[in-house]
Design a protein around this motif. Structure first.
Motif, PDB file in Angstrom:
ATOM      1  N   THR A  30       0.854  -1.177   0.000  1.00  0.00           N
ATOM      2  CA  THR A  30       0.000   0.000   0.000  1.00  0.00           C
ATOM      3  C   THR A  30       0.892   1.229   0.000  1.00  0.00           C
ATOM      4  O   THR A  30       1.845   1.319   0.767  1.00  0.00           O
ATOM      5  N   LYS A  31       0.564   2.162  -0.866  1.00  0.00           N
ATOM      6  CA  LYS A  31       1.362   3.372  -1.005  1.00  0.00           C
ATOM      7  C   LYS A  31       0.432   4.574  -0.863  1.00  0.00           C
ATOM      8  O   LYS A  31      -0.578   4.667  -1.553  1.00  0.00           O
ATOM      9  N   ARG A  32       0.763   5.458   0.026  1.00  0.00           N
ATOM     10  CA  ARG A  32      -0.062   6.648   0.249  1.00  0.00           C
ATOM     11  C   ARG A  32       0.459   7.760  -0.656  1.00  0.00           C
ATOM     12  O   ARG A  32       1.648   8.014  -0.711  1.00  0.00           O
ATOM     13  N   ARG A  33      -0.450   8.426  -1.344  1.00  0.00           N
ATOM     14  CA  ARG A  33      -0.056   9.478  -2.279  1.00  0.00           C
ATOM     15  C   ARG A  33      -0.969  10.690  -2.149  1.00  0.00           C
ATOM     16  O   ARG A  33      -2.093  10.589  -1.705  1.00  0.00           O
ATOM     17  N   ASN A  34      -0.467  11.819  -2.597  1.00  0.00           N
ATOM     18  CA  ASN A  34      -1.249  13.052  -2.774  1.00  0.00           C
ATOM     19  C   ASN A  34      -1.975  13.500  -1.508  1.00  0.00           C
ATOM     20  O   ASN A  34      -3.188  13.666  -1.504  1.00  0.00           O
ATOM     21  N   ASP A  35      -1.246  13.716  -0.443  1.00  0.00           N
ATOM     22  CA  ASP A  35      -1.866  14.277   0.762  1.00  0.00           C
ATOM     23  C   ASP A  35      -2.032  15.780   0.575  1.00  0.00           C
ATOM     24  O   ASP A  35      -1.092  16.486   0.228  1.00  0.00           O
ATOM     25  N   GLU A  47      -2.954   4.019  -2.783  1.00  0.00           N
ATOM     26  CA  GLU A  47      -2.788   3.169  -3.961  1.00  0.00           C
ATOM     27  C   GLU A  47      -2.314   1.800  -3.508  1.00  0.00           C
ATOM     28  O   GLU A  47      -1.324   1.683  -2.796  1.00  0.00           O
ATOM     29  N   LYS A  48      -3.043   0.767  -3.913  1.00  0.00           N
ATOM     30  CA  LYS A  48      -2.657  -0.592  -3.555  1.00  0.00           C
ATOM     31  C   LYS A  48      -2.065  -1.273  -4.778  1.00  0.00           C
ATOM     32  O   LYS A  48      -2.538  -1.087  -5.891  1.00  0.00           O
ATOM     33  N   GLY A  49      -1.035  -2.057  -4.553  1.00  0.00           N
ATOM     34  CA  GLY A  49      -0.397  -2.772  -5.641  1.00  0.00           C
ATOM     35  C   GLY A  49      -0.090  -4.207  -5.246  1.00  0.00           C
ATOM     36  O   GLY A  49      -0.226  -4.584  -4.077  1.00  0.00           O
ATOM     37  N   PHE A  50       0.327  -4.985  -6.221  1.00  0.00           N
ATOM     38  CA  PHE A  50       0.618  -6.389  -5.978  1.00  0.00           C
ATOM     39  C   PHE A  50       1.801  -6.811  -6.840  1.00  0.00           C
ATOM     40  O   PHE A  50       1.850  -6.525  -8.037  1.00  0.00           O
TER      41      PHE A  50
END
Length: 75
Positions: A30-35, A47-50
């Motif tokens: 999980t990546k947090r973006r654009n606060d 944003e979640k990725g795999f």
């Protein structure tokens, strides 16, 4: 000679990381973006990725190639 040792260590690291990815059948992250803060309000997106197991297999193969390249003697 030092570059060969470096290749060997990078190869070992890739093999271990690839093994972990394959053993876990993929790794999600999980990546947090654009606060954005507007006054007392705070907005953000997540944003979640795999990382699929195929990436682990590729990592193992590349690591094995680097391992053998690092152990080969130049003479």
């Amino acid at each position: 000679m030092k570059s060969m040792r470096l290749l060997t260590w990078i190869g070992i690291a890739l093999i271990v990381i690839g093994g972990v990815i394959v053993a876990m059948r993929g790794v999600s992250y999980t990546k947090r973006r654009n606060d954005v803060e507007v006054g007392p309000l705070r907005f953000g997106t997540v944003e979640k990725g795999f990382v699929p197991p195929v990436a682990g297999v590729v990592s193992i193969l590349v690591g094995a190639g680097l391992l053998f390249a690092g152990r080969r003697r130049v003479g």
